[in-house]
Design a protein around this motif. Sequence first.
Motif, PDB file in Angstrom:
ATOM      1  N   LEU A 194       2.006  81.585  12.087  1.00  0.00           N
ATOM      2  CA  LEU A 194       0.846  81.085  12.514  1.00  0.00           C
ATOM      3  C   LEU A 194      -0.049  81.545  12.128  1.00  0.00           C
ATOM      4  O   LEU A 194      -0.201  82.310  11.451  1.00  0.00           O
ATOM      5  CB  LEU A 194       1.284  82.614  13.924  1.00  0.00           C
ATOM      6  N   VAL A 195      -1.471  80.846  11.840  1.00  0.00           N
ATOM      7  CA  VAL A 195      -2.778  81.488  11.208  1.00  0.00           C
ATOM      8  C   VAL A 195      -3.266  81.314  12.488  1.00  0.00           C
ATOM      9  O   VAL A 195      -3.821  80.455  12.751  1.00  0.00           O
ATOM     10  CB  VAL A 195      -2.794  79.969  10.037  1.00  0.00           C
ATOM     11  N   LEU A 196      -4.494  82.499  11.686  1.00  0.00           N
ATOM     12  CA  LEU A 196      -5.441  82.622  13.007  1.00  0.00           C
ATOM     13  C   LEU A 196      -7.404  83.073  12.061  1.00  0.00           C
ATOM     14  O   LEU A 196      -6.711  83.279  11.327  1.00  0.00           O
ATOM     15  CB  LEU A 196      -4.910  84.106  14.090  1.00  0.00           C
ATOM     16  N   THR A 197      -7.743  82.287  12.548  1.00  0.00           N
ATOM     17  CA  THR A 197      -9.257  82.787  11.598  1.00  0.00           C
ATOM     18  C   THR A 197      -9.979  82.448  13.059  1.00  0.00           C
ATOM     19  O   THR A 197      -9.977  82.167  13.757  1.00  0.00           O
ATOM     20  CB  THR A 197      -9.592  81.220  10.484  1.00  0.00           C
ATOM     21  N   ILE A 238      -5.391  78.188  14.393  1.00  0.00           N
ATOM     22  CA  ILE A 238      -5.714  78.822  15.358  1.00  0.00           C
ATOM     23  C   ILE A 238      -7.044  78.995  14.887  1.00  0.00           C
ATOM     24  O   ILE A 238      -6.926  79.552  14.597  1.00  0.00           O
ATOM     25  CB  ILE A 238      -5.731  80.072  16.211  1.00  0.00           C
ATOM     26  N   THR A 239      -8.324  77.903  15.101  1.00  0.00           N
ATOM     27  CA  THR A 239      -8.949  78.324  14.967  1.00  0.00           C
ATOM     28  C   THR A 239      -9.943  79.421  15.772  1.00  0.00           C
ATOM     29  O   THR A 239      -9.892  79.134  17.055  1.00  0.00           O
ATOM     30  CB  THR A 239     -10.212  77.131  14.308  1.00  0.00           C
ATOM     31  N   GLN A 240     -11.578  79.607  15.734  1.00  0.00           N
ATOM     32  CA  GLN A 240     -12.853  80.588  15.986  1.00  0.00           C
ATOM     33  C   GLN A 240     -12.013  81.721  16.847  1.00  0.00           C
ATOM     34  O   GLN A 240     -12.129  81.797  18.102  1.00  0.00           O
ATOM     35  CB  GLN A 240     -13.283  79.255  17.235  1.00  0.00           C
ATOM     36  N   ALA A 241     -11.170  82.469  16.340  1.00  0.00           N
ATOM     37  CA  ALA A 241     -10.465  83.048  17.363  1.00  0.00           C
ATOM     38  C   ALA A 241     -11.382  84.275  17.758  1.00  0.00           C
ATOM     39  O   ALA A 241     -11.828  85.298  16.140  1.00  0.00           O
ATOM     40  CB  ALA A 241      -8.788  83.551  16.642  1.00  0.00           C
ATOM     41  N   SER A 242     -11.166  85.410  18.629  1.00  0.00           N
ATOM     42  CA  SER A 242     -11.723  86.528  18.569  1.00  0.00           C
ATOM     43  C   SER A 242     -10.816  87.386  18.095  1.00  0.00           C
ATOM     44  O   SER A 242      -9.914  87.144  18.377  1.00  0.00           O
ATOM     45  CB  SER A 242     -12.779  86.401  19.817  1.00  0.00           C
ATOM     46  N   CYS A 254      -3.693  86.572   9.210  1.00  0.00           N
ATOM     47  CA  CYS A 254      -5.634  86.221   9.403  1.00  0.00           C
ATOM     48  C   CYS A 254      -5.984  85.689   8.387  1.00  0.00           C
ATOM     49  O   CYS A 254      -6.389  87.278   7.724  1.00  0.00           O
ATOM     50  CB  CYS A 254      -5.885  87.539  10.457  1.00  0.00           C
ATOM     51  N   VAL A 255      -6.844  84.628   8.527  1.00  0.00           N
ATOM     52  CA  VAL A 255      -7.522  84.110   7.631  1.00  0.00           C
ATOM     53  C   VAL A 255      -9.259  84.912   8.067  1.00  0.00           C
ATOM     54  O   VAL A 255      -9.816  84.376   8.808  1.00  0.00           O
ATOM     55  CB  VAL A 255      -8.078  83.116   7.000  1.00  0.00           C
ATOM     56  N   PHE A 264     -15.944  92.267   9.221  1.00  0.00           N
ATOM     57  CA  PHE A 264     -15.103  92.827   8.980  1.00  0.00           C
ATOM     58  C   PHE A 264     -14.693  93.413  10.287  1.00  0.00           C
ATOM     59  O   PHE A 264     -13.845  93.892  10.072  1.00  0.00           O
ATOM     60  CB  PHE A 264     -16.575  93.907   8.577  1.00  0.00           C
ATOM     61  N   GLU A 265     -15.394  92.574  11.763  1.00  0.00           N
ATOM     62  CA  GLU A 265     -14.148  93.968  12.266  1.00  0.00           C
ATOM     63  C   GLU A 265     -12.741  92.717  13.339  1.00  0.00           C
ATOM     64  O   GLU A 265     -12.152  92.959  14.090  1.00  0.00           O
ATOM     65  CB  GLU A 265     -15.059  93.170  13.936  1.00  0.00           C
ATOM     66  N   PHE A 266     -11.991  92.226  12.302  1.00  0.00           N
ATOM     67  CA  PHE A 266     -12.208  90.533  12.840  1.00  0.00           C
ATOM     68  C   PHE A 266      -9.824  90.606  12.078  1.00  0.00           C
ATOM     69  O   PHE A 266      -9.849  91.091  10.560  1.00  0.00           O
ATOM     70  CB  PHE A 266     -12.047  89.489  12.562  1.00  0.00           C
TER      71      PHE A 266
END
Length: 262
Positions: free
Chosen positions: A7-10, A40-44, A61-62, A66-68
Motif C-alpha cells: 500500500l502506497v500513501l501520499t 492512495i493520493t491526497q491522503a490526510s 508513505c511518500v 512535515f506533518e504527514f
Amino acid sequence: MGHDKLLVLTDQVAVSLATIWEAIKVVRKEGFEKLDPLIITQASSDCLLFEEPSSTDDIICVCKSFEFPGDKLLANIYGVLKPGGTILVYLASEPPKGQTMQSPLERKLLLSGFLDVQTSESSQSLAIVGKKPSWNIGSSFSIKKSTPVLPKVNFDDDMDLIDEDSLLTEEDLKKPQLPLGDCEVDRTRKACKNCTCGRAEEEEKVLKLGLTVDQLDNPQSACGNCGLGDAFRCSTCPYKGLPTFKLGEKVTLTGSFLAADI
C-alpha cells in the motif's frame, strides 16, 4: 512475492511512478517488478484506512509535508500491517531550510510502536524505515524462569577458626563498678561543695518546703501545692486525682482505687 500486498500513501495530488518505484526499492531489494501496489493520493495526516487488520505486508508513505503521516494515521497503519511488516516514510525532496525532519519522524515511529527504526539519506531523498513487531496482538508465550544459584562455600577441615572469647582481655571480663561517693549515684549523701549536677539546688528547694533528704525521691512539682488537692495542682501534677495529703507523707492507695468501676 507476487501475493504480497503493498500500500502506497501520499499527501500529494499526483506522484510520479519513478518516485514510487524508488521508494519501493528501499523496502524490496528484489522482486519488486511483480508487485501491484495500491496507491492512495491526497491522503490526510489523520486519514483512516479501511483495510483488514494485519492484512498488508508493507506500507509506504511518500510525503512532502512535515506533518504527514500523523499520529492517528500511524496508529491505523500499525493495525493494518502484518506482524513483521514494514513501514517506509519517504521524502523525495530536500526538507525546508533550517528544518530537520529525520529526528521528529523517527520519534513518531518509535512512539507508534515500530521497532528497528533506521534512516537512509541521500542528496535527493530521505527514507525512514520501521518494523512492526513479529507477534500478534493478544498472543502469549511462556517465559523461562531462571533459578538463582547461590555460590558454594567450601569449608576446609584444616581451616583454623578463632574462638571469639579468646579475643577478650581480663579487663573486658571485669564487671563495671559504679563510682561510690558520687552524689548522682549515692542518694544518701548530700550534694558536693562544688556541685554541678543540680543536686544542691534540689536540696535547697526541699529544705524550703520542710522536707528531709530521705524524701528526695518523692515526685515534686514546681508550685509546691501537690498536697492541697486538685484545685491547687498544676495541669501536669503527678498527684492529679489523688486526695489531699501532707508533704513528706507516703502516699498510699486504697484497695478500691484500682478496682474497675464496671
